[in-house]
Design an enzyme around this catalytic site. Structure first.
Site, PDB file in Angstrom:
ATOM      1  N   LYS A 167       0.585   0.035   6.978  1.00 19.65           N
ATOM      2  CA  LYS A 167      -0.338  -2.238   7.381  1.00 19.65           C
ATOM      3  C   LYS A 167       0.133  -2.183   8.627  1.00 19.65           C
ATOM      4  CE  LYS A 167      -0.686  -2.074   2.573  1.00 19.65           C
ATOM      5  NZ  LYS A 167       0.396  -3.154   2.143  1.00 19.65           N
ATOM      6  N   ASP A 193      11.850  -4.458   1.154  1.00 23.04           N
ATOM      7  CA  ASP A 193      10.256  -3.867   1.630  1.00 23.04           C
ATOM      8  C   ASP A 193       9.822  -4.734   2.918  1.00 23.04           C
ATOM      9  OD1 ASP A 193       7.863  -3.363   1.454  1.00 23.04           O
ATOM     10  OD2 ASP A 193       7.230  -4.283  -0.801  1.00 23.04           O
ATOM     11  N   TRP A 250       3.883  -8.136  -4.624  1.00 28.27           N
ATOM     12  CA  TRP A 250       4.706  -6.495  -4.183  1.00 28.27           C
ATOM     13  C   TRP A 250       6.125  -7.363  -4.968  1.00 28.27           C
ATOM     14  CZ3 TRP A 250       1.617  -3.329  -4.059  1.00 28.27           C
ATOM     15  CH2 TRP A 250       0.331  -3.328  -3.581  1.00 28.27           C
TER      16      TRP A 250
HETATM   17  C1  PLP Z   1       1.195  -2.333   0.151  1.00 27.65           C
HETATM   18  C2  PLP Z   1       2.957  -2.911   0.373  1.00 27.65           C
HETATM   19  C3  PLP Z   1       2.759  -2.205  -1.281  1.00 27.65           C
HETATM   20  C4  PLP Z   1       2.189  -1.116  -1.500  1.00 27.65           C
HETATM   21  O1  PLP Z   1       1.946   0.070  -0.656  1.00 27.65           O
HETATM   22  P1  PLP Z   1       2.090   1.405  -0.864  1.00 27.65           P
HETATM   23  O2  PLP Z   1       2.433   1.845   0.500  1.00 27.65           O
HETATM   24  O3  PLP Z   1       0.165   1.211  -1.371  1.00 27.65           O
HETATM   25  O4  PLP Z   1       2.496   2.001  -2.376  1.00 27.65           O
HETATM   26  C5  PLP Z   1       4.428  -3.082  -1.032  1.00 27.65           C
HETATM   27  N1  PLP Z   1       4.835  -4.142  -0.522  1.00 27.65           N
HETATM   28  C6  PLP Z   1       3.993  -4.430   0.132  1.00 27.65           C
HETATM   29  C7  PLP Z   1       4.566  -5.835   0.978  1.00 27.65           C
HETATM   30  C8  PLP Z   1       2.752  -4.126   0.715  1.00 27.65           C
HETATM   31  O5  PLP Z   1       2.412  -4.925   1.213  1.00 27.65           O
END
Ligand code: PLP
Length: 361
Positions: free
Chosen positions: A194, A170, A102
């Site tokens: 998540k 993030d 990511w």
């Molecule tokens: C799942 C995830 C993403 C991507 O998220 P989307 O909403 O599918 O774009 C980005 N960063 C992390 C740390 C993730 O676990």
């Protein structure tokens, strides 16, 4: 309601039962209106109350003030934030920490849009640790990192010190999982699916002063944070149903006792699994090199062979435990034990791991 499965999927992932029930009810009749939450105007006073409550709860849980921070509910997933952060704030150069897939995707977008300086990386050991030396620049536009690496199972246990440089994170896979000084951040984003709610909404918490002082003006309207800050996240039709469910999750966090109680339970759950892994080091091998970097959210481990890993996943499934296969890019096994994953599910998995070891060692 039918018996709930033990859900260890990495995302979309488990939600609290009271949240599912509220989502079910509001899908048919919201606030006694005789209409679904999906059938009413996003400008109605009933939906406006949902958004305002969710914004207030987000800030309340994080210990932030509405004078300093705006809460936005955006579409496009965390993946759109990779580009949006750089589009708005990358003037000359930004610092990035590369701790996995990511992070790499965020770096790629920043590279497309300007100067990107990767200050530290754990790629040399296929991301099985968190870099300890982070030589941030003093003049970067911002510094970006990924707090929890969903695929590899590593997690920053403290907030990196970037001095006066604005910090962007993030937090998609560990948002609101623990107590933290959230006021150290200028921007936090998290795809909801998540740890917060369903897919379709991304939570963004952003410092108002940073937007006012530093965000670019010459970019498309929808990709400008200022657009959404100015309209209190209601510039266009927002993802109404995902926002409602996210709001229910925030209420649930408050009712559970806030982040202190959530963190305590998350630490207890993670310890149950890591203790089994460490207790049978000849059989289960933790995928993370340094124990201090182990994620509280995604517990990654290997078994002695790929055949045993496949059997582990299949036998677990037969016992109503789902989603234990590791990410396709790394293999192995992964148990995602987000906020909403009950202690009972983790206890069931720990017992299963003991039994599986005894039967297959
Ligand atoms: C799942 C995830 C993403 C991507 O998220 P989307 O909403 O599918 O774009 C980005 N960063 C992390 C740390 C993730 O676990």
């Amino acid at each position: 309601m039918a018996t709930r499965a033990h859900n260890f999927f990495a995302g979309p992932a488990v939600l609290p039962v009271p949240v599912i029930e509220a989502a079910r009810d509001a899908a048919y009749d919201f606030a006694g209106l005789g209409m679904s939450i999906m059938e009413i105007s996003h400008r109605s006073k009933e939906f406006d109350a949902v958004v305002q409550q969710a914004q207030a709860d987000t800030l309340g849980i994080m210990g932030l003030s509405a004078d300093d921070y705006a809460v936005l509910f955006l579409g496009g997933g965390a993946s759109t934030q990779f580009a949006m952060v750089a589009m708005n704030f990358l003037h000359n150069s930004a610092d990035y920490v590369n701790t996995g897939a990511w992070s790499q995707k965020a770096i790629k977008e920043a590279q497309l849009l300007g100067g990107c300086n990767v200050v530290a990386s754990s790629e040399d050991q296929n991301f099985n640790y968190i870099p300890k030396t982070l030589p941030f620049s003093t003049d970067a536009d911002y510094a970006h990192y990924t707090s929890n690496n969903t695929i590899f199972g590593t997690e920053f246990k403290s907030i990196p010190d970037t001095g006066d440089v604005p910090l962007v994170c993030d937090m998609s896979s560990d948002m609101l999982s623990r107590e933290m000084d959230y006021s150290r951040f200028s921007l936090i984003y998290a795809g909801a699916q998540k740890n917060l709610g369903p897919a379709g909404v991304t939570l963004v918490v952003i410092k108002r002063a940073w937007v006012e002082e530093k965000a670019k003006k010459d970019i498309p309207t929808m990709l400008k944070y200022a657009t959404h800050v100015k309209k209190d996240s209601m510039f266009n039709t927002p993802p109404v149903y995902p926002i409602f469910v996210l709001g229910q999750t925030l209420q649930w966090i408050r009712e559970e006792g806030g982040l202190g109680a959530i963190q305590e339970r998350n630490e207890k759950k993670a310890a149950l699994l890591y203790d089994v892994i460490d207790g049978h080091g000849d059989f289960y091998k933790g995928a993370v090199a340094d124990k201090e970097d182990r994620s509280l959210m995604n517990v990654t481990f290997r078994l002695p062979s790929e055949e045993l890993e496949a059997k582990f996943v299949a036998d677990a499934k037969a016992q109503n435990m789902h989603g234990l296969k590791g990410h396709r890019s790394v293999g192995g096994c992964r148990a995602s034990i987000y906020n909403a994953c009950p202690v009972e599910s983790v206890e069931a998995l720990a017992k299963f791991m003991e039994d599986f070891h005894a039967a297959n060692k």
